[in-house]
Design a protein around this motif. Structure first.
Motif, PDB file in Angstrom:
ATOM      1  N   ASP A 184       2.867  -1.320 -13.875  1.00 24.54           N
ATOM      2  CA  ASP A 184       2.434  -0.440 -14.961  1.00 24.54           C
ATOM      3  C   ASP A 184       3.608  -0.067 -15.869  1.00 24.54           C
ATOM      4  O   ASP A 184       3.466  -0.019 -17.095  1.00 24.54           O
ATOM      5  N   ALA A 185       4.770   0.222 -15.273  1.00 27.88           N
ATOM      6  CA  ALA A 185       5.948   0.594 -16.063  1.00 27.88           C
ATOM      7  C   ALA A 185       6.413  -0.579 -16.927  1.00 27.88           C
ATOM      8  O   ALA A 185       6.775  -0.409 -18.095  1.00 27.88           O
ATOM      9  N   ILE A 186       6.409  -1.788 -16.343  1.00 28.01           N
ATOM     10  CA  ILE A 186       6.801  -2.988 -17.096  1.00 28.01           C
ATOM     11  C   ILE A 186       5.828  -3.237 -18.241  1.00 28.01           C
ATOM     12  O   ILE A 186       6.225  -3.629 -19.354  1.00 28.01           O
ATOM     13  N   ALA A 187       4.538  -2.978 -18.013  1.00 26.53           N
ATOM     14  CA  ALA A 187       3.522  -3.170 -19.059  1.00 26.53           C
ATOM     15  C   ALA A 187       3.741  -2.231 -20.233  1.00 26.53           C
ATOM     16  O   ALA A 187       3.353  -2.532 -21.369  1.00 26.53           O
ATOM     17  N   LYS A 209       7.591   1.341 -24.901  1.00 29.38           N
ATOM     18  CA  LYS A 209       6.698   2.456 -25.220  1.00 29.38           C
ATOM     19  C   LYS A 209       7.185   3.761 -24.602  1.00 29.38           C
ATOM     20  O   LYS A 209       6.851   4.840 -25.067  1.00 29.38           O
ATOM     21  N   ILE A 210       7.960   3.649 -23.517  1.00 30.17           N
ATOM     22  CA  ILE A 210       8.524   4.825 -22.849  1.00 30.17           C
ATOM     23  C   ILE A 210       9.773   5.254 -23.620  1.00 30.17           C
ATOM     24  O   ILE A 210      10.629   4.426 -23.957  1.00 30.17           O
ATOM     25  N   CYS A 211       9.909   6.550 -23.894  1.00 27.73           N
ATOM     26  CA  CYS A 211      10.956   7.037 -24.802  1.00 27.73           C
ATOM     27  C   CYS A 211      11.860   8.071 -24.131  1.00 27.73           C
ATOM     28  O   CYS A 211      11.396   8.910 -23.357  1.00 27.73           O
ATOM     29  N   VAL A 212      13.153   7.988 -24.416  1.00 29.57           N
ATOM     30  CA  VAL A 212      14.139   8.983 -23.984  1.00 29.57           C
ATOM     31  C   VAL A 212      15.005   9.337 -25.184  1.00 29.57           C
ATOM     32  O   VAL A 212      15.694   8.464 -25.736  1.00 29.57           O
ATOM     33  N   TYR A 213      14.957  10.612 -25.599  1.00 34.13           N
ATOM     34  CA  TYR A 213      15.721  11.080 -26.760  1.00 34.13           C
ATOM     35  C   TYR A 213      15.514  10.188 -27.986  1.00 34.13           C
ATOM     36  O   TYR A 213      16.466   9.847 -28.702  1.00 34.13           O
ATOM     37  N   GLY A 214      14.271   9.797 -28.218  1.00 37.02           N
ATOM     38  CA  GLY A 214      13.944   9.005 -29.403  1.00 37.02           C
ATOM     39  C   GLY A 214      14.237   7.530 -29.277  1.00 37.02           C
ATOM     40  O   GLY A 214      13.968   6.760 -30.203  1.00 37.02           O
ATOM     41  N   TYR A 273      18.356   3.372 -23.107  1.00 38.37           N
ATOM     42  CA  TYR A 273      18.484   4.824 -23.248  1.00 38.37           C
ATOM     43  C   TYR A 273      19.898   5.170 -23.738  1.00 38.37           C
ATOM     44  O   TYR A 273      20.855   4.413 -23.513  1.00 38.37           O
ATOM     45  N   PRO A 274      20.079   6.316 -24.416  1.00 42.56           N
ATOM     46  CA  PRO A 274      21.398   6.691 -24.941  1.00 42.56           C
ATOM     47  C   PRO A 274      22.382   6.973 -23.810  1.00 42.56           C
ATOM     48  O   PRO A 274      21.973   7.330 -22.695  1.00 42.56           O
ATOM     49  N   PRO A 275      23.676   6.825 -24.054  1.00 50.38           N
ATOM     50  CA  PRO A 275      24.683   6.989 -22.988  1.00 50.38           C
ATOM     51  C   PRO A 275      24.743   8.393 -22.405  1.00 50.38           C
ATOM     52  O   PRO A 275      25.250   8.577 -21.306  1.00 50.38           O
ATOM     53  N   TYR A 276      24.266   9.378 -23.146  1.00 53.70           N
ATOM     54  CA  TYR A 276      24.329  10.745 -22.650  1.00 53.70           C
ATOM     55  C   TYR A 276      23.084  11.136 -21.849  1.00 53.70           C
ATOM     56  O   TYR A 276      22.951  12.273 -21.385  1.00 53.70           O
ATOM     57  N   ALA A 277      22.134  10.209 -21.691  1.00 50.35           N
ATOM     58  CA  ALA A 277      20.926  10.486 -20.910  1.00 50.35           C
ATOM     59  C   ALA A 277      21.283  10.696 -19.442  1.00 50.35           C
ATOM     60  O   ALA A 277      22.166  10.034 -18.893  1.00 50.35           O
ATOM     61  N   ARG A 278      20.589  11.631 -18.793  1.00 53.42           N
ATOM     62  CA  ARG A 278      20.833  11.952 -17.396  1.00 53.42           C
ATOM     63  C   ARG A 278      19.708  11.408 -16.514  1.00 53.42           C
ATOM     64  O   ARG A 278      18.668  10.982 -17.014  1.00 53.42           O
TER      65      ARG A 278
END
Length: 398
Positions: free
Chosen positions: A79-82, A86-91, A39-44
């Motif tokens: 499920d999260a590991i699977a 695929k899970i996205c934060v700010y692109g 995830y990007p460094p500015y993600a909260r």
């Protein structure tokens, strides 16, 4: 009675079990914890909560380069590991895997060489014999840098300047700190200020990070490199392999170089000053008074110098730096209204009897090792400066 005997026999076993620590398994994993990165460094934290809203998230702990997410059950973790990548934060797609204790070790900066270099010699390992002067020489021989060691360290500044000239032609490396003032001990770091030509001096430029990346290209010479760009005085730290020396490099101000010149000027005015200044510095290091987040060696040395400049110490201290004595002491010598101005100390005033100033450091003509070793900091803190003065005066005795 039998019950009492059984309890008594069982008690030692229970104590042994409590006192035995289980070894930490660095490869151990927790089925409820996942390692999330990418995830990007500015993600909260709220962004991560939203990204994992389809799973039963119990707790999120952000680290330096990743996050540890604890799930409510093992199925949510699986499920999260699977769904890794695929899970996205700010692109940005996240990498998700099972968390292990080894991840914490990788995240922690561990510099073995630098840490070993900072270990001070234990006072109990210094063999003391003879009179005070002989014991003082034995302490200095054990803790102080030799002339040959200082000469070798000078190559550090030459190599540093040569490497940095690759991106900053015309830069100059100025050494400063305890090694240049004569107060260097075995654990002393080398301090260096790098002056850049005017065309490279930009307030917004992060010189320490740029220097870090350049030094990393020479791993056989510079190792354990890291930068502290957000400090009041940004520095880059490294371990110089040829002489096994830790070094701090700054680009901000020449003030440290000038301060070191002042210290060197004061301490080299008399050959008795440097030995006792090194002794006090070692004493402070042993008892934890100086170091990171504590009293700096520069402040400690200035306190010692100021103490020795006081009026009652007479001729030697006035002659040492008469102009400086006048500047520092004149506010305390102002005359009361209607009285004549106080005169400067007489140049032929005598130094007090060292025996009246020792306070435990000098005992029956010998160096009391407990003052360096077993004495508690609370009991000895108030007498450091007076003990230093006594040893200075004692070295002048025939």
């Amino acid at each position: 009675m039998a019950l009492v005997d059984q309890q008594g026999a069982a008690s030692p076993k229970r104590r042994d079990n409590r006192g035995t620590k289980k070894p930490i398994d660095n490869d151990a994993t927790d089925p409820l914890k996942i390692h999330v990165s990418g995830y990007p460094p500015y993600a909260r934290i709220d962004d991560l909560k939203e990204a994992f809203s389809d799973y039963k998230v119990k707790h999120i702990k952000p680290m330096k380069n990743f996050a540890i997410i604890t799930m409510a059950d093992a199925k949510s973790s699986q499920d999260a590991i699977a769904n890794s990548d695929k899970i996205c934060v700010y692109g940005e797609f996240l990498t998700v895997r099972l968390f292990s204790e080894q991840d914490l070790l990788r995240n922690k900066r561990v510099f073995v060489k630098s840490k070993e270099k900072n270990v001070i010699i234990d006072p109990s390992k210094i063999e003391l014999s003879g009179d005070f002067l002989q014991q003082l020489d034995q302490v200095l021989a054990a803790v102080r840098l030799t002339k040959e060691e200082v000469t070798k360290i000078s190559k550090l500044y030459q190599d540093l300047q040569t490497v940095l000239s690759g991106i900053w032609p015309g830069c100059h490396a100025y050494p400063f700190g305890s090694i240049t003032t004569g107060l260097g001990i075995k654990t002393s770091d080398a301090d260096c200020f790098v002056e850049l030509p005017a065309q490279f001096q930009h307030a917004s430029m992060n010189h320490v990070n740029k220097a870090k990346r350049l030094l990393q290209q020479y791993p056989k010479i510079f190792t354990e490199i890291y930068s502290i760009p957000n400090a009041h005085t940004p520095i880059v730290k490294f371990f110089y392999t040829p002489t096994e020396t830790n070094c701090d490099v700054s680009f901000k101000t020449l003030l440290g170089v000038r301060n070191s010149k002042l210290i060197a000027f004061l301490l080299h005015a008399d050959p008795r000053l440097i030995p006792i200044a090194v002794l006090v510095k070692y004493w402070a290091k042993v008892h934890g008074f100086s170091g990171s987040g504590r009293l700096t060696n520069y402040a400690l040395t200035m306190l010692l110098i100021f103490y020795l400049q006081q009026k009652q110490f007479g001729k030697f201290f006035v002659i040492m730096i008469k102009g400086w004595f006048f500047v520092l002491m004149r506010p305390f010598l102002k005359a009361k209204k209607g009285e004549a101005p106080a005169a400067d100390p007489a140049p032929d005033a005598s130094i007090e009897d060292p025996a009246d100033l020792t306070n435990g450091l000098l005992e029956h003509g010998e160096l009391n090792s407990s003052a360096l070793d077993s004495a508690s900091p609370a009991a000895t803190a108030a007498t450091a400066a007076t003990a230093a003065t006594a040893a200075t005066a004692a070295t002048a005795a025939p």
